[in-house]
Design an enzyme around this catalytic site. Structure first.
Site, PDB file in Angstrom:
ATOM      1  N   HIS A  75      -4.278  -9.023  19.030  1.00 55.89           N
ATOM      2  CA  HIS A  75      -3.205  -8.784  19.750  1.00 55.89           C
ATOM      3  C   HIS A  75      -1.950  -9.207  19.038  1.00 55.89           C
ATOM      4  CE1 HIS A  75      -3.757 -12.898  20.530  1.00 55.89           C
ATOM      5  NE2 HIS A  75      -2.760 -12.910  20.942  1.00 55.89           N
ATOM      6  N   ARG A  76      -2.047  -9.948  17.984  1.00 58.38           N
ATOM      7  CA  ARG A  76      -0.841 -10.351  17.206  1.00 58.38           C
ATOM      8  C   ARG A  76      -0.495  -9.357  16.117  1.00 58.38           C
ATOM      9  NH1 ARG A  76      -1.249 -16.795  16.625  1.00 58.38           N
ATOM     10  NH2 ARG A  76      -0.191 -17.359  18.820  1.00 58.38           N
ATOM     11  N   LEU A  78       0.314  -5.382  14.307  1.00 55.15           N
ATOM     12  CA  LEU A  78       1.309  -4.344  14.747  1.00 55.15           C
ATOM     13  C   LEU A  78       0.680  -3.479  15.901  1.00 55.15           C
ATOM     14  CD1 LEU A  78       3.754  -2.608  13.799  1.00 55.15           C
ATOM     15  CD2 LEU A  78       1.835  -1.280  12.292  1.00 55.15           C
ATOM     16  N   SER A  90      -8.468   5.081  10.419  1.00 48.37           N
ATOM     17  CA  SER A  90      -7.320   5.402   9.732  1.00 48.37           C
ATOM     18  C   SER A  90      -7.314   6.613   9.008  1.00 48.37           C
ATOM     19  CB  SER A  90      -7.360   4.397   8.800  1.00 48.37           C
ATOM     20  OG  SER A  90      -6.186   4.631   7.758  1.00 48.37           O
ATOM     21  N   SER A  91      -6.105   7.297   8.795  1.00 49.93           N
ATOM     22  CA  SER A  91      -5.974   8.668   8.152  1.00 49.93           C
ATOM     23  C   SER A  91      -6.851   8.556   6.613  1.00 49.93           C
ATOM     24  CB  SER A  91      -4.879   9.226   7.886  1.00 49.93           C
ATOM     25  OG  SER A  91      -3.952   8.356   7.485  1.00 49.93           O
ATOM     26  N   CYS A  92      -7.054   7.391   6.022  1.00 44.57           N
ATOM     27  CA  CYS A  92      -7.555   7.188   4.828  1.00 44.57           C
ATOM     28  C   CYS A  92      -8.917   7.487   4.770  1.00 44.57           C
ATOM     29  CB  CYS A  92      -6.893   5.893   3.981  1.00 44.57           C
ATOM     30  SG  CYS A  92      -7.708   4.345   4.872  1.00 44.57           S
ATOM     31  N   TYR A 147     -11.584  -0.186   2.048  1.00 44.90           N
ATOM     32  CA  TYR A 147     -11.138  -0.044   3.619  1.00 44.90           C
ATOM     33  C   TYR A 147     -11.614   0.976   4.399  1.00 44.90           C
ATOM     34  CZ  TYR A 147      -7.450   0.207   7.217  1.00 44.90           C
ATOM     35  OH  TYR A 147      -6.989  -0.072   8.437  1.00 44.90           O
ATOM     36  N   LYS A 205     -13.958   1.643   7.328  1.00 45.06           N
ATOM     37  CA  LYS A 205     -13.592   2.358   8.664  1.00 45.06           C
ATOM     38  C   LYS A 205     -14.483   3.342   9.044  1.00 45.06           C
ATOM     39  CE  LYS A 205      -9.932   0.063  10.120  1.00 45.06           C
ATOM     40  NZ  LYS A 205      -9.851  -0.500  11.337  1.00 45.06           N
ATOM     41  N   ASN A 259      -0.380   6.887   9.228  1.00 50.25           N
ATOM     42  CA  ASN A 259       0.506   5.711   8.767  1.00 50.25           C
ATOM     43  C   ASN A 259       1.332   4.958   9.802  1.00 50.25           C
ATOM     44  OD1 ASN A 259      -0.625   6.461   6.231  1.00 50.25           O
ATOM     45  ND2 ASN A 259       0.975   5.425   5.004  1.00 50.25           N
ATOM     46  N   HIS A 311       2.924  -2.296   3.993  1.00 46.38           N
ATOM     47  CA  HIS A 311       3.162  -0.767   3.869  1.00 46.38           C
ATOM     48  C   HIS A 311       4.551  -0.711   3.488  1.00 46.38           C
ATOM     49  CE1 HIS A 311      -0.542  -0.807   6.366  1.00 46.38           C
ATOM     50  NE2 HIS A 311      -0.997   0.171   5.588  1.00 46.38           N
ATOM     51  N   ARG A 370       3.690  11.442   3.034  1.00 46.02           N
ATOM     52  CA  ARG A 370       2.941  10.736   4.203  1.00 46.02           C
ATOM     53  C   ARG A 370       3.727  10.900   5.678  1.00 46.02           C
ATOM     54  NH1 ARG A 370       0.475   9.840   0.522  1.00 46.02           N
ATOM     55  NH2 ARG A 370      -0.290   7.759  -0.599  1.00 46.02           N
ATOM     56  N   ASP A 404       0.869   5.877  -6.948  1.00 48.21           N
ATOM     57  CA  ASP A 404       1.149   6.929  -5.883  1.00 48.21           C
ATOM     58  C   ASP A 404       0.214   6.863  -4.896  1.00 48.21           C
ATOM     59  OD1 ASP A 404       3.742   7.880  -6.725  1.00 48.21           O
ATOM     60  OD2 ASP A 404       2.880   9.638  -7.680  1.00 48.21           O
TER      61      ASP A 404
HETATM   62  O1  GFB Z   1       2.319   2.883   2.695  1.00 48.48           O
HETATM   63  P1  GFB Z   1       1.716   2.668   1.483  1.00 48.48           P
HETATM   64  O2  GFB Z   1       1.315   1.426   0.672  1.00 48.48           O
HETATM   65  O3  GFB Z   1       0.178   3.010   1.926  1.00 48.48           O
HETATM   66  O4  GFB Z   1       2.349   3.578   0.459  1.00 48.48           O
HETATM   67  P2  GFB Z   1      -0.584   4.364   1.456  1.00 48.48           P
HETATM   68  C1  GFB Z   1       2.815   4.819   0.642  1.00 48.48           C
HETATM   69  C2  GFB Z   1       3.527   5.280  -0.486  1.00 48.48           C
HETATM   70  O5  GFB Z   1       4.800   4.556  -0.732  1.00 48.48           O
HETATM   71  C3  GFB Z   1       2.628   5.271  -2.009  1.00 48.48           C
HETATM   72  C4  GFB Z   1       4.944   4.296  -1.869  1.00 48.48           C
HETATM   73  O6  GFB Z   1       2.912   6.406  -2.753  1.00 48.48           O
HETATM   74  C5  GFB Z   1       3.392   4.023  -2.510  1.00 48.48           C
HETATM   75  O7  GFB Z   1       3.304   4.250  -3.977  1.00 48.48           O
HETATM   76  N1  GFB Z   1       5.723   3.028  -2.101  1.00 48.48           N
HETATM   77  C6  GFB Z   1       7.313   3.140  -2.550  1.00 48.48           C
HETATM   78  C7  GFB Z   1       5.567   2.061  -1.682  1.00 48.48           C
HETATM   79  N2  GFB Z   1       7.741   1.737  -2.689  1.00 48.48           N
HETATM   80  C8  GFB Z   1       6.387   1.114  -1.925  1.00 48.48           C
HETATM   81  C9  GFB Z   1       6.719  -0.283  -1.650  1.00 48.48           C
HETATM   82  O8  GFB Z   1       7.770  -1.211  -1.971  1.00 48.48           O
HETATM   83  N3  GFB Z   1       5.776  -0.745  -0.709  1.00 48.48           N
HETATM   84  C10 GFB Z   1       4.667   0.169  -0.606  1.00 48.48           C
HETATM   85  N4  GFB Z   1       3.357  -0.441   0.085  1.00 48.48           N
HETATM   86  N5  GFB Z   1       4.447   1.139  -1.159  1.00 48.48           N
HETATM   87  C11 GFB Z   1      -2.386   2.810   2.659  1.00 48.48           C
HETATM   88  C12 GFB Z   1      -3.650   2.414   2.341  1.00 48.48           C
HETATM   89  O9  GFB Z   1      -2.125   3.767   1.678  1.00 48.48           O
HETATM   90  O10 GFB Z   1      -2.178   3.383   3.987  1.00 48.48           O
HETATM   91  C13 GFB Z   1      -4.448   1.780   3.657  1.00 48.48           C
HETATM   92  O11 GFB Z   1      -3.861   1.600   1.237  1.00 48.48           O
HETATM   93  C14 GFB Z   1      -3.960   2.439   4.796  1.00 48.48           C
HETATM   94  O12 GFB Z   1      -5.813   1.814   3.277  1.00 48.48           O
HETATM   95  C15 GFB Z   1      -2.743   2.584   4.897  1.00 48.48           C
HETATM   96  O13 GFB Z   1      -5.038   3.665   4.988  1.00 48.48           O
HETATM   97  C16 GFB Z   1      -2.382   3.667   6.147  1.00 48.48           C
HETATM   98  O14 GFB Z   1      -0.531   5.646   2.469  1.00 48.48           O
HETATM   99  O15 GFB Z   1      -0.611   4.881   0.088  1.00 48.48           O
END
Ligand code: GFB
Length: 314
Positions: free
Chosen positions: A12-13, A15, A108-110, A137, A141, A166, A180, A210, A270
């Site tokens: 519950h703490r 997101l 999760s969608s991943c 991960y 899931k 996401n 994220h 995304r 990416d």
């Molecule tokens: O949100 P994110 O980390 O999750 O990254 P994923 C999404 C995209 O944003 C990637 C780019 O292409 C990253 O390279 N990005 C750009 C950034 N700048 C940044 C930044 O400063 N921080 C981050 N974090 N990303 C996750 C999974 O994948 O999605 C988990 O690793 C989970 O397992 C989650 O499923 C919903 O969509 O790539």
């Protein structure tokens, strides 16, 4: 599920869990059970069994999980697979054994293959290799989904599974290493604006696409499905539209009001080229997302300024 039902919100703490708790409170549910991590470590099977035997909740929202962005997932693969397998196995099993009426598991969608056709339908699960940055991960899931289905088939346990796209919103993790993309960019653009920096660094090429769902919409869908769905098949929860990371960065830049440049760091990964859910199954049941991306980003930015950037949550 009626207003007096005893409902346990695990996580519950976080997101998602905090949004589900807000939603249940807003709808007038009065018998809500929560435990902080210090009070109950969900990775500890004996402690989880004791908790369920003592509390005997009737409904469970399983929103507790170890989560993180692309870098955290690829840096801590062992933590992601172990913690998630432990948490979900302990909670699903204890819930079944103590007579919980219904449990909702969050995937999760991943979980879908890296190169799945877009938009991704529920039946694409286990049809191809996963995205390497988050396969640990994703495997955990997928095990949770299968466990829920197996308990339904063998024991008649009413467990359902949702696959959110996401997520973002108030209460997110704003740590630049583990977060994220949305909380990371909100923080980077805000700090650059305040400190008068000339540019903001965005990871990757900006080309991946995304889909982003506000967590209050997810909480609404979770309650809707708790009430209206008793099916073993998984259900995607998304908005049905996606944006490129470049478009997202420009949108956040505009919401924050940063006047400098955006620089792409292509040494960073990416990840999956595109992740867009097919949400027709959920829409056929009568649910649709309501919060537009720009509006959700603006309110999340306000939350960040009022809470995190003021020192709260650090
Ligand atoms: O949100 P994110 O980390 O999750 O990254 P994923 C999404 C995209 O944003 C990637 C780019 O292409 C990253 O390279 N990005 C750009 C950034 N700048 C940044 C930044 O400063 N921080 C981050 N974090 N990303 C996750 C999974 O994948 O999605 C988990 O690793 C989970 O397992 C989650 O499923 C919903 O969509 O790539």
């Amino acid at each position: 599920m009626d207003k007096e039902s005893k409902i346990f919100v695990a996580g519950h703490r976080g997101l998602v869990g905090s949004a589900i708790l807000r939603k249940l409170q807003a709808e007038g549910y009065t018998n809500l059970v929560t435990r902080t991590r210090a009070e109950l470590d969900l990775r500890d099977q004996a402690a989880v069994n004791r908790f369920f035997e003592e509390e005997r909740p009737e409904y469970v929202f399983l929103a507790a999980a170890k989560v993180g962005g692309i870098l955290a997932n690829s840096t801590y693969p062992a933590d992601f697979i172990r913690d998630n397998l432990q948490i979900q196995t302990n909670v699903i099993d204890a819930a079944y054994r103590t007579g919980v009426k219904k449990l909702l598991f969050l995937g999760s969608s991943c979980i879908y293959p890296k190169y799945a056709p877009q938009p991704m339908k529920e039946e694409y699960l286990l049809t191809g290799p996963l995205e390497p940055t988050n396969e640990w991960y994703a495997v955990a899931k997928i095990a949770g989904i299968k466990m829920a289905q197996a308990y339904r088939r063998q024991y008649g346990f009413n467990a359902i599974s949702l696959m959110p796209t996401n997520l973002y919103g108030p209460g997110d993790n704003f740590d630049l290493e583990t977060s994220h993309v949305i909380p990371a960019l909100i923080r980077k653009f805000h700090e650059a604006k305040v400190e008068g920096k000339p540019h903001v660094v965005v990871w990757g090429t900006g080309k991946p696409r995304r889909e982003f769902l506000h967590v209050d919409d997810l909480a609404d869908a979770a309650l809707f499905l708790m009430k209206n769905n008793d099916n073993e098949e998984i259900i995607n929860v998304g908005v049905g539209e996606d944006v490129s990371i470049r478009e997202l960065a420009e949108l956040i830049q505009d919401v924050v009001g940063f006047k400098g440049e955006i620089v792409f760091d292509t040494t960073k990964p990416d990840g999956t080229p595109r992740k867009l859910l097919d949400v027709s199954r959920l829409q056929a049941l009568g649910w649709k997302a309501r919060i537009p991306l720009r509006e959700g980003l603006a309110s999340t930015y306000r939350w960040y300024v009022e809470n995190f950037s003021a020192g709260v949550g650090r």
